[in-house]
Design a protein around this motif. Sequence first.
Motif, PDB file in Angstrom:
ATOM      1  N   PHE A 273       2.344   2.092  -6.396  1.00 22.39           N
ATOM      2  CA  PHE A 273       3.130   2.825  -6.845  1.00 22.39           C
ATOM      3  C   PHE A 273       2.872   4.197  -7.434  1.00 22.39           C
ATOM      4  CE2 PHE A 273       7.010   2.876 -10.337  1.00 22.39           C
ATOM      5  CZ  PHE A 273       7.796   3.703  -9.373  1.00 22.39           C
ATOM      6  N   ALA A 274       1.677   4.141  -8.213  1.00 26.20           N
ATOM      7  CA  ALA A 274       1.131   5.439  -8.776  1.00 26.20           C
ATOM      8  C   ALA A 274       0.996   6.371  -7.539  1.00 26.20           C
ATOM      9  CB  ALA A 274      -0.044   5.123  -9.523  1.00 26.20           C
ATOM     10  N   ALA A 275       0.428   5.851  -6.612  1.00 31.27           N
ATOM     11  CA  ALA A 275      -0.275   6.924  -5.692  1.00 31.27           C
ATOM     12  C   ALA A 275       1.125   7.213  -4.798  1.00 31.27           C
ATOM     13  CB  ALA A 275      -1.025   6.037  -4.407  1.00 31.27           C
ATOM     14  N   ASN A 276       2.180   6.618  -4.748  1.00 31.17           N
ATOM     15  CA  ASN A 276       3.383   7.148  -4.062  1.00 31.17           C
ATOM     16  C   ASN A 276       4.051   8.189  -5.209  1.00 31.17           C
ATOM     17  OD1 ASN A 276       3.256   5.851  -1.564  1.00 31.17           O
ATOM     18  ND2 ASN A 276       4.434   4.060  -2.531  1.00 31.17           N
ATOM     19  N   VAL A 277       4.132   8.046  -6.255  1.00 32.86           N
ATOM     20  CA  VAL A 277       4.544   8.826  -7.521  1.00 32.86           C
ATOM     21  C   VAL A 277       3.798  10.228  -7.176  1.00 32.86           C
ATOM     22  CG1 VAL A 277       5.173   9.515  -9.740  1.00 32.86           C
ATOM     23  CG2 VAL A 277       5.884   7.257  -8.751  1.00 32.86           C
TER      24      VAL A 277
END
Length: 519
Positions: A273-277
């Motif tokens: 999720f952090a990579a996508n954000v």
Amino acid sequence: MGKPKVDCSLYLVTDSTPAILGDKSLFHVVEESLKGGVTIVQLREKTGDTGHLIDIGKKLFEITRRYNVPLLINDRVDVALAVGCEGVHIGQDDMELSAARKVLGPDAIIGVTVSNVAEALKACEGGADYLGIGTVYATPTKTNTKEIIGAAGVREILQTIADAGHTTQTVCIGGINESNLQRILYQSAARSKSLDGVAVVSALMAAPDPDAASKNLLRLVKCPPPFVYTSPEKRAKAAGVSEILDIVPCIIKKVHETTPLSHNMTNLVVQNFAANVALAAGASPIMANYGEEAADLCKLGGSLVVNMGTVTPDGLLNYYKALKAYNQIGGPVVFDPVGAGATSVRREAVKSILANGYLDIIKGNEGEIRTVFGEGEPHQQRGVDSTSTLDASQKADLVKRLAAREKNVVVMTGKADYVSDGERTFCIENGHEYLGLVTGTGCTLGTTISASVAVYKQDKLAAAIAAILHFEIAAERAAEREEVRGPGTFVPAFLDEVYAIRLATAYGDLSWLERAKVS
Ligand code: 3NM
Ligand code: MG
């Protein structure tokens, strides 16, 4: 003759125990250190006969005299007299300062070890020539130290003696080495007084090349740490809400244009999720928890996120390596003390992370920030949940005090977020309740902040606010979308809105920012 000049910039305290000195010669190590620039030397021998100590002292004095650097003897006024050197250094359990002064006379240099405000005031009033303030960090060199006071303890002492009008010189001691020296000098500086230098034992006595080591330490004493941005822009920091809001689009646009690397050492739950954000916000994420990689990654101009959401002993060692690498070149670090108050392991981890590096920005919820602040009763968090018991003014006060103590930026998230750099404190009331129903949104905010601070080091507070507004206004807009019926449908819409706001800003559409509620 008068009193010799005291320059405390780089203070060498000797130690001839084999564990530290090895099989080298004490005299050789001291002379090499003098070549490299040591400005004052203390002979500290805790064992041995008086006659032997005097012999060592005399031989050492021949060397220090050639370099025009004062030699002091630890504890032993009698030995200092016999050697004929410049003075003594006395601890709290040694001879009284006034008695030592009576014996040695007004021109002798007399330094005193202090570890609290009362001892410091007493030593200054008694006419000490300098204070040795410690113990800053626990050190294997001296295990019977009374109190570990950290940079914050040093700062309290400096402020108190400055307020009382004393101009006495000061050095700190205990666990100082090339990787923490600049940070300690920076974080310990009080409003009107900073340390004049540092005192070291093992950093020189155990160094393979004391000449090179002392040159390096002296250089580090004289220049500001890399993570302090020293351009002229520093003086023109945005002061008010409207000035901050003027900068916000520039920061978001710069992330868009420069795609900063966001190096995440983060927990298992949020990596994807952090990579996508990060991608949606315009950054280039890399999830790399292995500390050895930081030496290369830190050179790419990005920033580091240390997220201790699934902390392990190995993980801590990896954080220290990465912190060292980023601190050394001034690459910004965002610390996310996830669940800091949940277990004693995490409380200890927070303390050791704070002691092992400079954290440009600390971001957490109320319980986490209270734990990082750490004064008073330990705050018991329930897992990693976010709960709130403080009122608005207490929250503002907490972030401000923590930021002032750490000389950094503190972000406390919640229904309203509080952000401070110790001087300026803002409250942001954007966001949506869905953010609390999806795992890892706090962590991904840390990642978003890392992207903006990577491109805007000159005002890390403004960078943090830009990221928070980008993130929270995206959440508001996502929640309003027709297709969003709850946290599940919220996540993809949120990613879309983070992306949409970034593109709109890059192309000059700032209408989204009209929603900003900053005060
Ligand atoms: N005095 P190192 S700590 C000699 O706190 C001494 O007063 C201390 O050694 C104090 O630089 C200390 O190797 C040892 O950590 C410092
Ligand atoms: Mg002593």
